[in-house]
Design a protein around this motif. Structure first.
Motif, PDB file in Angstrom:
ATOM      1  N   ASN A  47       0.833  -1.213   0.000  1.00 35.76           N
ATOM      2  CA  ASN A  47       0.000   0.000   0.000  1.00 35.76           C
ATOM      3  C   ASN A  47       0.863   1.257   0.000  1.00 35.76           C
ATOM      4  O   ASN A  47       0.564   2.239  -0.675  1.00 35.76           O
ATOM      5  N   MET A  48       1.951   1.211   0.772  1.00 33.48           N
ATOM      6  CA  MET A  48       2.858   2.354   0.816  1.00 33.48           C
ATOM      7  C   MET A  48       3.514   2.565  -0.542  1.00 33.48           C
ATOM      8  O   MET A  48       3.638   3.684  -1.033  1.00 33.48           O
ATOM      9  N   LYS A  49       3.920   1.457  -1.151  1.00 33.78           N
ATOM     10  CA  LYS A  49       4.561   1.558  -2.466  1.00 33.78           C
ATOM     11  C   LYS A  49       3.594   2.099  -3.515  1.00 33.78           C
ATOM     12  O   LYS A  49       3.953   2.921  -4.356  1.00 33.78           O
ATOM     13  N   LYS A 108      10.227  -0.692 -15.975  1.00 34.35           N
ATOM     14  CA  LYS A 108       9.214  -1.701 -16.308  1.00 34.35           C
ATOM     15  C   LYS A 108       8.769  -2.454 -15.059  1.00 34.35           C
ATOM     16  O   LYS A 108       7.593  -2.834 -14.933  1.00 34.35           O
ATOM     17  N   LYS A 109       9.687  -2.669 -14.125  1.00 33.59           N
ATOM     18  CA  LYS A 109       9.310  -3.333 -12.878  1.00 33.59           C
ATOM     19  C   LYS A 109       8.297  -2.500 -12.111  1.00 33.59           C
ATOM     20  O   LYS A 109       7.312  -3.022 -11.573  1.00 33.59           O
ATOM     21  N   GLU A 110       8.541  -1.196 -12.048  1.00 31.64           N
ATOM     22  CA  GLU A 110       7.603  -0.304 -11.364  1.00 31.64           C
ATOM     23  C   GLU A 110       6.265  -0.281 -12.091  1.00 31.64           C
ATOM     24  O   GLU A 110       5.199  -0.256 -11.472  1.00 31.64           O
ATOM     25  N   LEU A 111       6.328  -0.292 -13.415  1.00 31.88           N
ATOM     26  CA  LEU A 111       5.101  -0.245 -14.216  1.00 31.88           C
ATOM     27  C   LEU A 111       4.277  -1.516 -14.014  1.00 31.88           C
ATOM     28  O   LEU A 111       3.052  -1.453 -13.852  1.00 31.88           O
ATOM     29  N   ASN A 112       4.945  -2.662 -14.027  1.00 29.02           N
ATOM     30  CA  ASN A 112       4.236  -3.927 -13.823  1.00 29.02           C
ATOM     31  C   ASN A 112       3.627  -4.003 -12.429  1.00 29.02           C
ATOM     32  O   ASN A 112       2.530  -4.542 -12.241  1.00 29.02           O
ATOM     33  N   PHE A 113       4.340  -3.453 -11.441  1.00 26.78           N
ATOM     34  CA  PHE A 113       3.808  -3.408 -10.081  1.00 26.78           C
ATOM     35  C   PHE A 113       2.535  -2.563 -10.052  1.00 26.78           C
ATOM     36  O   PHE A 113       1.537  -2.931  -9.418  1.00 26.78           O
ATOM     37  N   ALA A 114       2.570  -1.422 -10.742  1.00 30.31           N
ATOM     38  CA  ALA A 114       1.406  -0.529 -10.766  1.00 30.31           C
ATOM     39  C   ALA A 114       0.201  -1.225 -11.394  1.00 30.31           C
ATOM     40  O   ALA A 114      -0.922  -1.149 -10.888  1.00 30.31           O
ATOM     41  N   LEU A 115       0.436  -1.921 -12.497  1.00 28.75           N
ATOM     42  CA  LEU A 115      -0.667  -2.591 -13.193  1.00 28.75           C
ATOM     43  C   LEU A 115      -1.254  -3.726 -12.354  1.00 28.75           C
ATOM     44  O   LEU A 115      -2.452  -4.012 -12.435  1.00 28.75           O
ATOM     45  N   LYS A 116      -0.414  -4.333 -11.535  1.00 30.93           N
ATOM     46  CA  LYS A 116      -0.854  -5.467 -10.710  1.00 30.93           C
ATOM     47  C   LYS A 116      -1.930  -5.059  -9.716  1.00 30.93           C
ATOM     48  O   LYS A 116      -2.820  -5.850  -9.384  1.00 30.93           O
ATOM     49  N   TYR A 117      -1.882  -3.805  -9.265  1.00 28.75           N
ATOM     50  CA  TYR A 117      -2.794  -3.366  -8.210  1.00 28.75           C
ATOM     51  C   TYR A 117      -3.886  -2.415  -8.711  1.00 28.75           C
ATOM     52  O   TYR A 117      -4.553  -1.767  -7.925  1.00 28.75           O
ATOM     53  N   ILE A 118      -4.073  -2.371 -10.012  1.00 25.13           N
ATOM     54  CA  ILE A 118      -5.111  -1.490 -10.559  1.00 25.13           C
ATOM     55  C   ILE A 118      -6.345  -2.307 -10.917  1.00 25.13           C
ATOM     56  O   ILE A 118      -6.254  -3.328 -11.610  1.00 25.13           O
ATOM     57  N   ASP A 119      -7.479  -1.860 -10.457  1.00 29.36           N
ATOM     58  CA  ASP A 119      -8.759  -2.466 -10.804  1.00 29.36           C
ATOM     59  C   ASP A 119      -9.314  -1.696 -12.002  1.00 29.36           C
ATOM     60  O   ASP A 119      -9.725  -0.535 -11.882  1.00 29.36           O
ATOM     61  N   LEU A 120      -9.317  -2.342 -13.161  1.00 30.62           N
ATOM     62  CA  LEU A 120      -9.727  -1.643 -14.390  1.00 30.62           C
ATOM     63  C   LEU A 120     -11.172  -1.170 -14.339  1.00 30.62           C
ATOM     64  O   LEU A 120     -11.540  -0.196 -14.995  1.00 30.62           O
ATOM     65  N   ASN A 177     -10.595   2.022 -11.973  1.00 29.98           N
ATOM     66  CA  ASN A 177      -9.510   2.978 -12.209  1.00 29.98           C
ATOM     67  C   ASN A 177      -9.013   2.945 -13.650  1.00 29.98           C
ATOM     68  O   ASN A 177      -7.811   2.799 -13.900  1.00 29.98           O
ATOM     69  N   LYS A 178      -9.927   3.054 -14.601  1.00 25.97           N
ATOM     70  CA  LYS A 178      -9.502   3.023 -16.006  1.00 25.97           C
ATOM     71  C   LYS A 178      -8.585   4.205 -16.325  1.00 25.97           C
ATOM     72  O   LYS A 178      -7.657   4.080 -17.136  1.00 25.97           O
ATOM     73  N   ASP A 179      -8.816   5.362 -15.699  1.00 24.47           N
ATOM     74  CA  ASP A 179      -7.992   6.542 -15.966  1.00 24.47           C
ATOM     75  C   ASP A 179      -6.544   6.307 -15.559  1.00 24.47           C
ATOM     76  O   ASP A 179      -5.608   6.738 -16.242  1.00 24.47           O
ATOM     77  N   TYR A 210      -5.075   3.339 -15.404  1.00 28.06           N
ATOM     78  CA  TYR A 210      -4.524   2.380 -16.363  1.00 28.06           C
ATOM     79  C   TYR A 210      -4.068   3.098 -17.632  1.00 28.06           C
ATOM     80  O   TYR A 210      -2.961   2.859 -18.141  1.00 28.06           O
ATOM     81  N   ILE A 211      -4.910   4.000 -18.132  1.00 27.85           N
ATOM     82  CA  ILE A 211      -4.582   4.736 -19.358  1.00 27.85           C
ATOM     83  C   ILE A 211      -3.345   5.599 -19.154  1.00 27.85           C
ATOM     84  O   ILE A 211      -2.458   5.656 -20.015  1.00 27.85           O
ATOM     85  N   GLU A 212      -3.263   6.236 -18.003  1.00 26.41           N
ATOM     86  CA  GLU A 212      -2.093   7.077 -17.717  1.00 26.41           C
ATOM     87  C   GLU A 212      -0.813   6.254 -17.684  1.00 26.41           C
ATOM     88  O   GLU A 212       0.231   6.683 -18.189  1.00 26.41           O
ATOM     89  N   ILE A 213      -0.901   5.058 -17.114  1.00 28.64           N
ATOM     90  CA  ILE A 213       0.274   4.183 -17.057  1.00 28.64           C
ATOM     91  C   ILE A 213       0.683   3.751 -18.460  1.00 28.64           C
ATOM     92  O   ILE A 213       1.877   3.725 -18.801  1.00 28.64           O
ATOM     93  N   MET A 214      -0.286   3.421 -19.310  1.00 30.61           N
ATOM     94  CA  MET A 214       0.028   3.030 -20.681  1.00 30.61           C
ATOM     95  C   MET A 214       0.651   4.182 -21.468  1.00 30.61           C
ATOM     96  O   MET A 214       1.548   3.979 -22.296  1.00 30.61           O
TER      97      MET A 214
END
Length: 320
Positions: free
Chosen positions: A5-7, A85-97, A100-102, A104-108
């Motif tokens: 959660n902190m990350k 990419k590691k940080e990006l994959n971590f972010a995607l792992k905890y996003i509920d599409l 939080n579609k916005d 997800y789009i920002e990360i892409m």
């Protein structure tokens, strides 16, 4: 879970950081190019990446985990990208599409920027077929990420994001098309039908994304006669790209080739007509206007030459 959660709270700050340091890598690359022309005392070649104080304060506690030197070549920048990419994959792992579609789009979009920075170090080696192949793969990954975002954008409130994504996609498809053209030029003695099909696919998909962008500017279902100062540049650049896509379609069928050439002229003409009707905007799109005028003249000559050749061919097969 608490640690995760902190990350996650710092996810976008960290991704912003990696986008910035990879952009800095490209900036340093451009500086080194200029250093070949300018004397060293005119160019700052400090390799350390300096970021704004706000960004630095946000991630100060993680300082030891982050690189502070911009990449100087493909190898070093690739290492930066892998960390990102590691940080990006971590972010995607905890996003509920669904919620939080916005995000997800920002990360892409961030991922696309990082891939774009990475490609700059391969364009340096564009003469190599390996570099062309690698660039094509990187651009395809950008496309895959951005096109996946369009599936979530269906509401009128999504207009700005649709514009951002489709505008960038037209640019990427044009880059991909030019990469395929380089392959085409090297295999001109042995034309590969699959290569021609792929090039045509890029052209038509690029046009589709361009049209999606232009549709967002419609008023009452019709294209505006005059764009706002904020949108005129993007609108005309999009029309210019669509004209280029049609101009780059190659087909062995004469009638189809003529059709796409005429479509290219039509889109270039839209640009010149707009400039004639809105001279106050012409300065903002001077390059596209001048290029359109030149290409229209060239393509009209080609059409006349094709028509003359077709007429002579028809006359030659008539019975005596």
């Amino acid at each position: 879970e608490l640690e995760n959660n902190m990350k996650s709270k710092f996810t976008f700050s960290k991704l912003d950081y990696f986008v910035a340091i990879m952009k800095a890598s490209v900036d340093k690359l451009q500086e080194r190019k200029r250093a070949l022309i300018l004397s060293k005392n005119e160019v700052n070649l400090d390799e350390h990446f300096n970021f704004e104080s706000n960004s630095r304060n946000i991630i100060l506690e993680f300082e030891n985990q982050y690189p502070v030197v911009a990449g100087r070549d493909w190898s070093e920048t690739s290492i930066l990208f892998m960390a990102a990419k590691k940080e990006l994959n971590f972010a995607l792992k905890y996003i509920d599409l669904n919620k939080n579609k916005d995000e997800y789009i920002e990360i892409m979009q961030m991922q696309s920027k990082m891939y774009k920075s990475l490609t700059a170090f391969q364009y340096e080696k564009i003469a190599s077929i390996e570099a062309v192949t690698r660039l094509s793969k990187l651009q395809r990954r950008r496309v895959k990420g951005l096109e996946s975002c369009l599936l979530f954008l269906q509401n009128p409130d999504d207009t700005v994001k649709i514009q951002e994504l489709t505008f960038e996609l037209t640019e990427i498809y044009l880059d991909m098309l030019e990469l395929k053209q380089k392959k085409f030029e090297r295999t001109a003695g042995n034309l590969d039908p699959r290569l021609l099909q792929k090039m045509a696919f890029f052209c038509f998909t690029g046009v589709k994304h361009g049209q999606s962008f232009m549709d967002t500017l419609n008023v009452d279902g019709k294209l505006q006669k005059k764009f706002s100062n904020d949108t005129v540049r993007a609108a005309i650049v999009t029309l210019f790209r669509m004209a280029r896509f049609y101009n780059k379609v190659f087909t062995p069928i004469r009638e189809d080739q003529m059709k796409y050439t005429k479509l290219a002229i039509e889109y270039y003409q839209k640009i010149t007509n707009y400039c004639s009707e809105n001279p106050d905007h012409a300065k903002k799109i001077e390059f596209e206007m001048n290029q359109s005028i030149s290409v229209i003249d060239l393509l009209e000559r080609q059409i006349k030459m094709h028509a003359k050749a077709a007429e002579e061919m028809a006359n030659s097969v008539q019975p005596a």
